[in-house]
Design a protein around this motif. Structure first.
Motif, short mmCIF file in Angstrom:
data_model
loop_
_atom_site.label_atom_id
_atom_site.label_comp_id
_atom_site.label_asym_id
_atom_site.label_seq_id
_atom_site.Cartn_x
_atom_site.Cartn_y
_atom_site.Cartn_z
N LEU A 1 -8.27 -15.27 9.87
CA LEU A 1 -7.73 -13.96 9.51
C LEU A 1 -8.24 -13.57 8.12
O LEU A 1 -8.13 -14.34 7.17
N GLU A 2 -8.81 -12.36 8.01
CA GLU A 2 -9.24 -11.84 6.71
C GLU A 2 -8.13 -11.02 6.09
O GLU A 2 -7.83 -11.17 4.91
N TYR A 3 -7.54 -10.12 6.85
CA TYR A 3 -6.41 -9.35 6.36
C TYR A 3 -5.59 -8.81 7.52
O TYR A 3 -6.04 -8.72 8.65
N ARG A 4 -4.37 -8.44 7.18
CA ARG A 4 -3.44 -7.83 8.14
C ARG A 4 -2.72 -6.71 7.39
O ARG A 4 -2.11 -6.95 6.35
N VAL A 5 -2.83 -5.50 7.91
CA VAL A 5 -2.18 -4.32 7.33
C VAL A 5 -1.12 -3.84 8.32
O VAL A 5 -1.41 -3.69 9.51
N GLU A 6 0.09 -3.59 7.83
CA GLU A 6 1.18 -3.11 8.67
C GLU A 6 1.68 -1.78 8.12
O GLU A 6 1.98 -1.69 6.92
N VAL A 7 1.76 -0.75 8.96
CA VAL A 7 2.23 0.56 8.54
C VAL A 7 3.16 1.18 9.59
O VAL A 7 3.12 0.80 10.76
N CYS A 8 3.94 2.14 9.16
CA CYS A 8 4.84 2.86 10.07
C CYS A 8 4.09 4.01 10.74
O CYS A 8 2.93 4.28 10.42
N GLU A 9 4.76 4.69 11.63
CA GLU A 9 4.16 5.82 12.34
C GLU A 9 3.68 6.90 11.36
O GLU A 9 2.57 7.41 11.49
N ARG A 10 4.48 7.23 10.38
CA ARG A 10 4.12 8.27 9.40
C ARG A 10 2.89 7.91 8.57
O ARG A 10 2.12 8.77 8.19
N HIS A 11 2.71 6.64 8.28
CA HIS A 11 1.60 6.20 7.43
C HIS A 11 0.45 5.57 8.21
O HIS A 11 -0.41 4.92 7.62
N ARG A 12 0.40 5.77 9.51
CA ARG A 12 -0.67 5.14 10.30
C ARG A 12 -2.05 5.64 9.87
O ARG A 12 -3.04 4.97 10.09
N TRP A 13 -2.13 6.80 9.21
CA TRP A 13 -3.42 7.30 8.72
C TRP A 13 -4.04 6.33 7.73
O TRP A 13 -5.25 6.23 7.62
N ILE A 14 -3.20 5.59 7.01
CA ILE A 14 -3.71 4.61 6.05
C ILE A 14 -4.49 3.53 6.79
O ILE A 14 -5.55 3.10 6.34
N LEU B 1 0.80 -1.22 0.00
CA LEU B 1 0.00 0.00 0.00
C LEU B 1 0.84 1.27 0.00
O LEU B 1 0.31 2.35 -0.26
N THR B 2 2.12 1.16 0.33
CA THR B 2 3.00 2.32 0.33
C THR B 2 4.32 1.94 -0.35
O THR B 2 4.62 0.76 -0.54
N ALA B 3 5.09 2.96 -0.66
CA ALA B 3 6.44 2.75 -1.19
C ALA B 3 7.48 3.02 -0.09
O ALA B 3 8.66 3.13 -0.36
N CYS B 4 7.02 3.10 1.12
CA CYS B 4 7.85 3.43 2.28
C CYS B 4 8.66 2.21 2.73
O CYS B 4 8.12 1.11 2.82
N SER B 5 9.92 2.44 3.03
CA SER B 5 10.77 1.32 3.48
C SER B 5 10.94 1.29 4.99
O SER B 5 11.68 0.46 5.52
N ALA B 6 10.26 2.18 5.70
CA ALA B 6 10.36 2.21 7.16
C ALA B 6 9.74 0.95 7.77
O ALA B 6 8.83 0.35 7.19
N PRO B 7 10.21 0.57 8.94
CA PRO B 7 9.61 -0.60 9.60
C PRO B 7 8.21 -0.28 10.11
O PRO B 7 7.93 0.83 10.55
#
Length: 169
Positions: free
Chosen positions: A29-42, A7-13
């Motif tokens: 489990l239906e889905y699992r989304v993982e994002v960094c602090e900067r992209h938590r809005w997603i 969902l992002t091009a971000c390489s942050a953990p």
């Protein structure tokens, strides 16, 4: 087999996780989304259980275990619709028609490939066009349904990843 989406091009953990489980017995489990602090809005767009975790995994990674129609609906609702104004309702629930219309919208909006930005949007349009063509082939019975659906989802995932790169998300 899950569909892997980026969902992002971000390489942050990733530090934020949203998991959704079905309501049936066993709660698969239906889905699992993982994002960094900067992209938590997603992650705010995805219903489910939200947790913070120690940094790990790549930001924007999504493992989607839902059925084909649910994943296509997700792509249209969360990504294609906001980008192109196309939705399944407008096309009577016909995924192939919605994807074809989104492809045409991108062609009309970014048909000029004389700029780097035009090239990237042309790539998104090409991947969406491929997904539409495959969805049409599945609907017409020209390809094995299960294999065709996996190819549609792979094309959508590629288009989504190219789009997030183009927008710098």
């Amino acid at each position: 087999m899950p569909v892997l989406r980026q969902l992002t091009a971000c390489s942050a953990p990733a530090t934020h996780v949203v998991e959704s489980r079905c309501r049936k017995k066993g709660r698969a489990l239906e889905y699992r989304v993982e994002v960094c602090e900067r992209h938590r809005w997603i992650a705010g767009h995805w219903p489910g259980r939200r947790t913070r975790r120690e940094p790990g995994g790549q930001c924007g990674t999504m493992a989607d275990h839902r059925a084909y129609t649910q994943v296509v609906q997700s792509h249209v609702d969360m990504w294609i619709g906001p980008l192109t104004t196309q939705d399944l309702e407008r096309h009577g629930g016909d995924a192939a028609a919605a994807l074809r219309a989104a492809h045409q919208w991108l062609q009309d909006a970014y048909g000029d490939c004389s700029t780097a930005r035009g090239d990237i949007w042309h790539a998104v349009a090409a991947a969406l066009g491929h997904a539409a063509w495959l969805a049409e082939a599945v609907a017409a019975g020209l390809v094995d349904a299960a294999e065709g659906e996996q190819q549609v989802l792979a094309a959508l995932s590629s288009a989504e990843t190219i789009d997030s790169t183009a927008r710098g998300v």
